[in-house]
Design a protein around this motif. Structure first.
Motif, PDB file in Angstrom:
ATOM      1  N   GLU A   1       0.812  -1.210   0.000  1.00 54.39           N
ATOM      2  CA  GLU A   1       0.021  -0.032  -0.092  1.00 54.39           C
ATOM      3  C   GLU A   1       0.926   1.229  -0.036  1.00 54.39           C
ATOM      4  N   ASP A   2       2.169   1.417   0.436  1.00 52.87           N
ATOM      5  CA  ASP A   2       2.741   2.450   0.541  1.00 52.87           C
ATOM      6  C   ASP A   2       2.985   3.224  -0.636  1.00 52.87           C
ATOM      7  N   THR A   3       3.048   4.431  -0.879  1.00 53.21           N
ATOM      8  CA  THR A   3       3.023   5.154  -1.955  1.00 53.21           C
ATOM      9  C   THR A   3       4.730   5.601  -2.058  1.00 53.21           C
ATOM     10  N   ASN A   4       5.492   5.447  -1.022  1.00 53.12           N
ATOM     11  CA  ASN A   4       6.889   5.858  -0.898  1.00 53.12           C
ATOM     12  C   ASN A   4       7.742   4.759  -0.601  1.00 53.12           C
ATOM     13  N   LYS A   5       7.387   3.381  -0.767  1.00 57.97           N
ATOM     14  CA  LYS A   5       8.356   2.249  -0.710  1.00 57.97           C
ATOM     15  C   LYS A   5       8.081   1.441  -1.834  1.00 57.97           C
ATOM     16  N   ALA A   6       8.952   0.572  -2.021  1.00 60.84           N
ATOM     17  CA  ALA A   6       9.012  -0.568  -3.107  1.00 60.84           C
ATOM     18  C   ALA A   6       9.315  -1.745  -2.706  1.00 60.84           C
ATOM     19  N   MET A   7       8.990  -2.849  -3.544  1.00 59.45           N
ATOM     20  CA  MET A   7       9.181  -4.238  -3.212  1.00 59.45           C
ATOM     21  C   MET A   7      10.616  -4.704  -3.907  1.00 59.45           C
ATOM     22  N   ILE A   8      11.429  -5.318  -3.204  1.00 58.61           N
ATOM     23  CA  ILE A   8      12.530  -5.963  -4.014  1.00 58.61           C
ATOM     24  C   ILE A   8      12.211  -7.379  -4.135  1.00 58.61           C
ATOM     25  N   LEU A   9      12.358  -7.649  -5.106  1.00 61.31           N
ATOM     26  CA  LEU A   9      12.267  -9.415  -5.575  1.00 61.31           C
ATOM     27  C   LEU A   9      13.177 -10.026  -5.103  1.00 61.31           C
ATOM     28  N   PRO A  10      13.039 -11.332  -5.038  1.00 55.71           N
ATOM     29  CA  PRO A  10      13.836 -12.332  -4.646  1.00 55.71           C
ATOM     30  C   PRO A  10      14.962 -12.267  -5.645  1.00 55.71           C
ATOM     31  N   ARG A  11      16.503 -12.206  -5.393  1.00 53.32           N
ATOM     32  CA  ARG A  11      17.662 -11.805  -5.972  1.00 53.32           C
ATOM     33  C   ARG A  11      18.294 -13.188  -6.274  1.00 53.32           C
ATOM     34  N   VAL A  12      18.395 -13.769  -7.631  1.00 59.52           N
ATOM     35  CA  VAL A  12      19.068 -14.995  -7.695  1.00 59.52           C
ATOM     36  C   VAL A  12      20.139 -14.824  -8.681  1.00 59.52           C
ATOM     37  N   ALA A  13      21.026 -15.265  -8.690  1.00 61.59           N
ATOM     38  CA  ALA A  13      22.155 -15.452  -9.682  1.00 61.59           C
ATOM     39  C   ALA A  13      21.642 -16.411 -10.788  1.00 61.59           C
TER      40      ALA A  13
END
Length: 184
Positions: free
Chosen positions: A136-148
């Motif tokens: 819901e935040d308008t000033n935050k983001a989601m970071i996806l799972p990071r996989v090499a």
């Protein structure tokens, strides 16, 4: 009598009740790395599996930025102003289990439990925006799972899986057969 469905429902209610508060959430790690993040995943060889929908035409009230796995054509799609955009590119998607080709994963998913249409997890300040997981935040983001190199390191990806490829520095989505990669 306690059934498998009762346990799943109870666990889901407990999880949802803990996430219905304004917060930052870390999954698979102790905390988020900064205040601009609403949801962040750990750095393991795992991805985020998107919601499976019968088809995008059946999704009512989808807002821009909604991302789903469309079972009608086995593609990962995102909602934008003009409609749904295909992120899979490849036309050979499937929901058949690659380790056991006799198993249709849609059948397994549909037989687990009856969908609770009111089930939703919200992170941030709650609104009426529809969805299963709503940030819901308008000033935050989601970071996806990071996989090499997810195509090499995720051994048995599920249809609709999404990760950020840290080697190629791009978005990777799995349609049940192949990975598609998107670079900004």
């Amino acid at each position: 009598m306690i059934t498998h469905n009762n346990i799943i429902t109870s666990a889901a209610v407990l999880l949802m009740s803990t996430l219905l508060i304004p917060a930052q959430v870390a999954v698979g790690k102790g905390s988020v790395q900064n205040s601009s993040i609403s949801l962040e995943f750990g750095n393991e060889n795992r991805g985020m599996i998107l919601p499976w929908v019968t088809n995008t035409g059946a999704v009512s009230g989808a807002v821009e930025g909604t991302v789903v796995y469309d079972l009608s054509d086995h593609k990962v799609k995102t909602k934008n102003i003009s409609g749904w955009r295909d992120l899979s590119v490849d036309l050979t998607g499937t929901t058949i289990d690659p380790l056991n080709p006799a198993v249709d994963l849609v059948t397994i998913q549909n037989n687990v439990t009856t969908e609770n249409l009111d089930a939703v997890v919200r992170i941030g300040t709650p609104t009426a925006t529809p969805g299963i997981l709503v940030l819901e935040d308008t000033n935050k983001a989601m970071i996806l799972p990071r996989v090499a190199s997810p195509h090499l390191n995720i051994i048995n990806p599920a249809p609709g899986m999404m990760v950020y490829d840290t080697t190629a520095k791009q978005l990777a989505v799995f349609n049940g057969t192949v990975w598609s990669f998107w670079k900004p």
